[in-house]
Each structure stands twice: as structure tokens, then as C-alpha cells.
Design an enzyme around this catalytic site. Structure first.
Site, short mmCIF file in Angstrom:
data_model
loop_
_atom_site.label_atom_id
_atom_site.label_comp_id
_atom_site.label_asym_id
_atom_site.label_seq_id
_atom_site.Cartn_x
_atom_site.Cartn_y
_atom_site.Cartn_z
N HIS A 265 -9.02 -50.92 4.97
CA HIS A 265 -9.28 -51.48 3.56
C HIS A 265 -10.55 -50.80 3.07
O HIS A 265 -11.50 -50.81 3.87
CB HIS A 265 -9.30 -52.97 3.36
N ASP A 319 -1.08 -56.08 3.52
CA ASP A 319 0.55 -55.33 3.65
C ASP A 319 0.88 -55.57 5.18
O ASP A 319 2.17 -55.02 5.36
CB ASP A 319 0.36 -54.16 3.42
#
Ligand code: ACO
Length: 383
Positions: A265, A319
């Protein structure tokens, strides 16, 4: 004659060090695994609030009173209806279309019946709520149409999340499944100045309309480096199949310089707090739905990937387990990103309405590295 122009200036590829505005909507503390919507921690909200409350909080700026929440639910319910034009469109798409393409195209088409540029705040707000309401109905309607079934209309007694599951599956979902869907929607509702939100803001900054803004957000969320990663993460876990295959798969994938989907991320340099909540849900849901082995495979992949990536501060993101949760709720893989988008409309709208309070056209610059003053050559003389 040609010459080269060079400017000595820093290029912020990926814009990661750039702050585009001040905002009171969302705080991400990527070093300490914290996420707040309007000051409330994501764990507090997902423990206690419904998605409707979260959407109200994001868009309006404070938690609703019972009366305000009831009003929002009534507005959503009245906006759930799709027009004959929208239904005709949905029935005309190829059944092989990706639901994310369907959502993007159909949200864009809503402007055909409610178009026009406006800077009227109340119209912008009304359109945002309209799109928020219609998005899950559009996704569910297409899901049924592509299976040769009739779309269903929402039920007044069900909440936003439960209605979505009902319109997909054709039966009233359990309170347990509805609550999980509700939590999943809240977890995806907002995430500061990510790529799709920025895309919406860029569109808004030109004084475009809410349909174009949300369409731009959906288009940007589509890619596998952003919202599309949930679909890819589940496909990867399914392909691995069993926990025993995880080591070789992760080893091979990293050797080939490929990415582990659902990992990494731009902001989180530790665990994504949304991951933590979704992992706990996936574990419990796996047991309830008889899918514990899928969960076990995911955990093993996670362990192997973490062992190799955590030194580089690459950790699982939202996710990694969201796809697993959606799958366990009986949702098809290509619906995951559209579901993410339908929830994120709240965050996109919140940011855009905030930005428009003090709008400035977004227009960055590039460093030109090409030539200048080239002489036009007639086509027959070109080699
Ligand atoms: N697996 C393996 N290596 C990775 C991963 C990953 N998932 N993510 C980053 N890396 C590595 C890159 O290969 C790169 O290595 P290098 O420096 O040796 O070339 C390094 O980490 C930095 O990668 P960048 O792409 O520059 O980092 P960035 O901050 O831009 O990455 C991103 C963020 C795009 C999310 C990335 O981690 C990724 O591609 N992850 C997989 C896709 C994914 O899960 N996306 C969902 C993100 S959450 C969301 O949008 C909802």
C-alpha cells in the site's frame, strides 16, 4: 533546427509527497495501522454503525440522528428505482460484459435523464445520494439479467446491504450475512486521497457534474493496482488451491518479479486496519459457510508472503481478505470491484463536495523532454 528544453525541477512521480488540499473527512495513520472517518475509528464504526450511518457521516459530516437516518433511508429507497431507459440499457449489454464496465457505463448514462452542469450544492448532494442508491441496484440487476433472470426490486424493510444481497440472490439474507455485507461496505466507503478519489476531484475541479465525477472514480478504481486487486487476490488464492501449494507459489511469483495481489500500500507501512477486520470475518464466515480450507489457504499465502515482504514494509491490504468474504457471501468474483465502487461513492461524494467549497482547477505540469522547432515534413518525404 531543434533544441532540447530541460527544467531543473523535482518530479513527483505518483504524487506521493503532494498534498492537494485540507480535508476533515479521513485520517490514515499508515505507520500505526489506524483509519478514521470524520474522527471515528474504523473499528468503532464497523462495530456499531450501519453503512447508511457511515455514508451520512462521510457526506454530511456528522453521525445522523434517528430522524435524519430515517430520512436518508427513505430517500435511498425512493431512489432505488431504475428508469425504463436504464433497464433497457442493462438488458442490452452483452452478458459477457464485466460488471465494472456495466456500472461505469450505466452510472454515466444516468446523466442522460438528469443532466446539465450545476454548482447548486443541494443538486450536487441530491445527485450523489441518487447515484449511491442506484449503484447496487444496477449491479444486482445486471447480475440477474446475465443469468437470464428478472431483476428484483428492493424491499422497504431491508437495509442497504441486506437489499443488495436480496436483489442478487433472490432470497432474504440472514441477519448474519447482512451484517457482514454492511461491515464490508463501511470498510470500503472511504480512504482519503487515493487514486479514484483524486480522479473524482480532478473532474470536479473543472466544474463538471456529479455523474461525470463518479464515473471518473469508477473508471480509476477499475485497475488491478487499486480496486481491481480484490478480484485478483481471490483468483490467486483459488489458483493456489491448498495451503501446501502456497510456499512454491509465493516463491515463484516473487522470483518472476510479479506482485502478490492484496499486498502493499502506498500509505500503510504496516497492517491495513481494514485487513484486520476482514480477516477475522473471513475466519468465522469460512467456518459457517464450509469454506474453512479456502481461508486456510489464504492464511498460508499471507504467512509466506509476509515472510518475504514485511522487511520491505509490504503488508496485506484491504483486498487480501475482502474477496474471500464476498466469495463466502455467494458473490461472483467479478462483482467484487463494483461492490467496492458502490460503497466508495460515499467517500468520493464527500471529498468532492468538500473540495467544491473552495474549488481550484487542478492543473499540474509535466517536464517537457521532447524537441522544439522541428520543421514539418510533407508525408511523401517522410521515411
Ligand atoms: N508484491 C510484491 N512486491 C511488491 C508488492 C506486492 N504486492 N507491492 C509492492 N511491491 C514492491 C515492488 O515490486 C517494488 O519493488 P522494487 O522497488 O524492487 O521494484 C516496491 O515494492 C515498491 O513498489 P511501488 O509500486 O513503487 O509501490 P507503491 O507504493 O506504488 O505500491 C501498490 C502500492 C500499487 C498498491 C503495490 O503495493 C501493489 O501493486 N500491490 C498489489 C496490488 C494491490 O493489492 N493493490 C490494492 C491496493 S489497496 C487499494 O487500492 C484498495
Amino acid at each position: 533546427m531543434s533544441s532540447e528544453v530541460k527544467e531543473s525541477i523535482t518530479i513527483h512521480k505518483g504524487l506521493d509527497s503532494i498534498r492537494v488540499n485540507e480535508s476533515s473527512i479521513c485520517l490514515i495513520d499508515g505507520e500505526r495501522s489506524r483509519l478514521y472517518y470524520r474522527g471515528y475509528s474504523i473499528a468503532d464504526l464497523t462495530d456499531n454503525a450501519s453503512y447508511e450511518e457511515v455514508a451520512y457521516l462521510l457526506i454530511i459530516g456528522q453521525l445522523p440522528t434517528q430522524l435524519q437516518l430515517d430520512e436518508l433511508k427513505n430517500t435511498l429507497f425512493s431512489e432505488y428505482t431504475l428508469s425504463p431507459i436504464t433497464m433497457t440499457l442493462l438488458k442490452s449489454y452483452p452478458s459477457t460484459s464485466h460488471p465494472m464496465d456495466v456500472l461505469r457505463t450505466t452510472i454515466s448514462s444516468l446523466a442522460l435523464e438528469d443532466g446539465g452542469l450545476t454548482q447548486d450544492k443541494s443538486v450536487n448532494l441530491q445527485r450523489a445520494i441518487r447515484i449511491l442508491a442506484k449503484a447496487p441496484v444496477i449491479i444486482a440487476a445486471f447480475e440477474r439479467i446475465r443469468q437470464g433472470k428478472e431483476p428484483l426490486t428492493p424491499k422497504k424493510e431491508l437495509g442497504h446491504a441486506a437489499n443488495f444481497l436480496y436483489m442478487i440472490h433472490g432470497e432474504i439474507p440472514s441477519n448474519y450475512d447482512s451484517r457482514i455485507m454492511d461491515i464490508a461496505l463501511s470498510l470500503h466507503a472511504e480512504h482519503e486521497m487515493n487514486a479514484s478519489t483524486f480522479s473524482g476531484i480532478v473532474t470536479a475541479s473543472t466544474l463538471s457534474d456529479m455523474y461525470s465525477i463518479i464515473t471518473a472514480g469508477i473508471a480509476t478504481l477499475r485497475g488491478s493496482l487499486h480496486g481491481g486487486a480484490n478480484e485478483e487476490a481471490l483468483k490467486m488464492i483459488m489458483e493456489i488451491g491448498t495451503p501446501e501449494n502456497a510456499v512454491t507459489f509465493v516463491e515463484e511469483r516473487l522470483k518472476q518479479k510479479k506482485r502478490i495481489m492484496g499486498f502493499g500500500h502506498r500509505i500503510y507501512k504496516t497492517y491495513d486496519p481494514r485487513y484486520t477486520i476482514l480477516k477475522a470475518i473471513a475466519e468465522k464466515l469460512g467456518g459457517v459457510k464450509g469454506k474453512a480450507s479456502l481461508y486456510d489457504t489464504a492464511v498460508r499465502v499471507e504467512r509466506e508472503a509476509l515472510g518475504r515482504l514485511s522487511d520491505s514494509k509490504i503488508f496485506p491490504n484491504v483486498d487480501f481478505y475482502s474477496g474471500l468474504v464476498f466469495h463466502m457471501l455467494g458473490l461472483r468474483t467479478d462483482l467484487f470491484t463494483p461492490i467496492f465502487a458502490s460503497s466508495r461513492i460515499a467517500g468520493w461524494a464527500a471529498h468532492v463536495l468538500e473540495y467544491l467549497e473552495d474549488n481550484r482547477l487542478i492543473r499540474p505540469k509535466a517536464v517537457y523532454t521532447g524537441k522544439v522547432d522541428l520543421q514539418y515534413t510533407p508525408i511523401e518525404q517522410r521515411t
